[in-house]
Design a protein around this motif. Structure first.
Motif, PDB file in Angstrom:
ATOM      1  N   PHE A   4       0.806  -1.167  -0.192  1.00 25.00           N
ATOM      2  CA  PHE A   4       0.070  -0.004   0.011  1.00 25.00           C
ATOM      3  C   PHE A   4       0.911   1.280   0.254  1.00 25.00           C
ATOM      4  O   PHE A   4       2.061   1.264   0.501  1.00 25.00           O
ATOM      5  CB  PHE A   4      -0.810  -0.220   1.012  1.00 25.00           C
ATOM      6  CG  PHE A   4      -1.819  -1.097   1.168  1.00 25.00           C
ATOM      7  CD1 PHE A   4      -2.912  -0.677   0.910  1.00 25.00           C
ATOM      8  CD2 PHE A   4      -1.588  -2.946   1.771  1.00 25.00           C
ATOM      9  CE1 PHE A   4      -4.121  -1.875   1.022  1.00 25.00           C
ATOM     10  CE2 PHE A   4      -2.487  -2.984   1.822  1.00 25.00           C
ATOM     11  CZ  PHE A   4      -4.187  -2.995   1.038  1.00 25.00           C
ATOM     12  N   SER A   5       0.065   2.455  -0.728  1.00 24.61           N
ATOM     13  CA  SER A   5       1.232   3.466  -1.077  1.00 24.61           C
ATOM     14  C   SER A   5       0.940   4.415   0.020  1.00 24.61           C
ATOM     15  O   SER A   5      -0.243   4.097   0.539  1.00 24.61           O
ATOM     16  CB  SER A   5       1.300   4.057  -2.115  1.00 24.61           C
ATOM     17  OG  SER A   5       2.067   2.857  -3.594  1.00 24.61           O
ATOM     18  N   ILE A   6       1.711   5.252  -0.031  1.00 23.87           N
ATOM     19  CA  ILE A   6       0.910   6.823   1.417  1.00 23.87           C
ATOM     20  C   ILE A   6       1.983   8.229   0.263  1.00 23.87           C
ATOM     21  O   ILE A   6       2.456   8.436   0.134  1.00 23.87           O
ATOM     22  CB  ILE A   6       1.781   6.895   2.667  1.00 23.87           C
ATOM     23  CG1 ILE A   6       1.757   5.807   3.270  1.00 23.87           C
ATOM     24  CG2 ILE A   6       1.208   7.901   3.705  1.00 23.87           C
ATOM     25  CD1 ILE A   6       2.098   5.728   4.653  1.00 23.87           C
ATOM     26  N   LEU A   7       0.516   8.379   0.111  1.00 25.91           N
ATOM     27  CA  LEU A   7       0.571   9.638  -0.787  1.00 25.91           C
ATOM     28  C   LEU A   7       0.612  11.077   0.671  1.00 25.91           C
ATOM     29  O   LEU A   7      -0.906  10.698   0.527  1.00 25.91           O
ATOM     30  CB  LEU A   7      -0.438  10.060  -1.911  1.00 25.91           C
ATOM     31  CG  LEU A   7       0.012   8.482  -2.787  1.00 25.91           C
ATOM     32  CD1 LEU A   7      -0.845   9.042  -4.125  1.00 25.91           C
ATOM     33  CD2 LEU A   7       1.575   9.074  -3.813  1.00 25.91           C
ATOM     34  N   ARG A   8       0.980  12.473  -0.087  1.00 29.93           N
ATOM     35  CA  ARG A   8       0.840  13.330   0.969  1.00 29.93           C
ATOM     36  C   ARG A   8       0.024  14.353   0.044  1.00 29.93           C
ATOM     37  O   ARG A   8       0.058  14.452  -1.274  1.00 29.93           O
ATOM     38  CB  ARG A   8       1.758  12.984   1.953  1.00 29.93           C
ATOM     39  CG  ARG A   8       2.488  12.672   2.941  1.00 29.93           C
ATOM     40  CD  ARG A   8       3.419  13.536   3.553  1.00 29.93           C
ATOM     41  NE  ARG A   8       3.401  11.973   5.116  1.00 29.93           N
ATOM     42  CZ  ARG A   8       2.779  12.097   5.648  1.00 29.93           C
ATOM     43  NH1 ARG A   8       2.162  12.729   5.711  1.00 29.93           N
ATOM     44  NH2 ARG A   8       2.910  11.001   5.768  1.00 29.93           N
ATOM     45  N   ASP A   9      -1.100  15.336   0.507  1.00 24.87           N
ATOM     46  CA  ASP A   9      -1.296  16.290  -0.711  1.00 24.87           C
ATOM     47  C   ASP A   9      -0.687  17.166  -0.486  1.00 24.87           C
ATOM     48  O   ASP A   9       0.145  17.271   0.341  1.00 24.87           O
ATOM     49  CB  ASP A   9      -2.988  16.823  -0.161  1.00 24.87           C
ATOM     50  CG  ASP A   9      -3.346  17.007   1.349  1.00 24.87           C
ATOM     51  OD1 ASP A   9      -2.608  18.123   2.247  1.00 24.87           O
ATOM     52  OD2 ASP A   9      -4.395  16.589   1.468  1.00 24.87           O
ATOM     53  N   LYS A  10      -1.119  18.738  -0.807  1.00 23.63           N
ATOM     54  CA  LYS A  10      -0.893  19.875  -0.341  1.00 23.63           C
ATOM     55  C   LYS A  10      -0.899  20.263   1.190  1.00 23.63           C
ATOM     56  O   LYS A  10       0.708  20.962   1.108  1.00 23.63           O
ATOM     57  CB  LYS A  10      -1.371  20.857  -1.273  1.00 23.63           C
ATOM     58  CG  LYS A  10      -0.960  21.033  -2.785  1.00 23.63           C
ATOM     59  CD  LYS A  10      -1.901  22.047  -3.291  1.00 23.63           C
ATOM     60  CE  LYS A  10      -3.156  21.982  -3.726  1.00 23.63           C
ATOM     61  NZ  LYS A  10      -3.602  22.686  -4.584  1.00 23.63           N
ATOM     62  N   THR A  11      -1.054  19.724   1.744  1.00 22.60           N
ATOM     63  CA  THR A  11      -1.264  20.441   3.419  1.00 22.60           C
ATOM     64  C   THR A  11      -0.983  18.791   4.275  1.00 22.60           C
ATOM     65  O   THR A  11      -0.753  18.982   5.017  1.00 22.60           O
ATOM     66  CB  THR A  11      -3.225  20.266   3.578  1.00 22.60           C
ATOM     67  OG1 THR A  11      -3.401  19.085   3.864  1.00 22.60           O
ATOM     68  CG2 THR A  11      -3.686  21.701   2.938  1.00 22.60           C
TER      69      THR A  11
END
Length: 107
Positions: A4-11
């Motif tokens: 599973f991947s962890i992506l981060r948004d702009k915040t």
């Protein structure tokens, strides 16, 4: 095994991303009728989704009691534990009413 991947948004808020599965199956269960699904070779994890309460097992589920049919039932499982698929050849499903089920298998 796919991770599973962890992506981060702009915040910088983390979101877990589920990769595409190795195999995906969908079926419609008829009320009170047990149905089986062969587990693909090498599958270690299954993620299940159902439109109503479903009993899932790795041995034939032939019937369930009247108390289950009259109750809200139990949704087993939302996700099958990794060890649950070790050596399992088939999963068996039964529902108290017509129900759509989808299963994503990961190796």
């Amino acid at each position: 095994m796919q991770q599973f991947s962890i992506l981060r948004d702009k915040t910088d808020v983390a979101t877990f991303v589920i990769p595409f599965s190795n195999a995906m199956y969908g079926t419609r269960l008829a009320a009170g009728v047990s149905q089986s699904l062969a587990v693909p070779a090498g599958a270690r994890i299954a993620i299940l989704s159902a439109s109503d309460h479903v009993v899932v097992g790795n041995a034939a589920v032939a019937v369930f009691g009247a108390a289950f049919a009259a109750s809200n039932g139990a949704l087993n499982y939302g996700a099958v534990d990794v060890s649950a698929l070790a050596g399992v050849g088939s999963l068996y499903f039964i529902a108290r009413q017509d129900t759509d089920v989808s299963v994503a298998f990961y190796s």
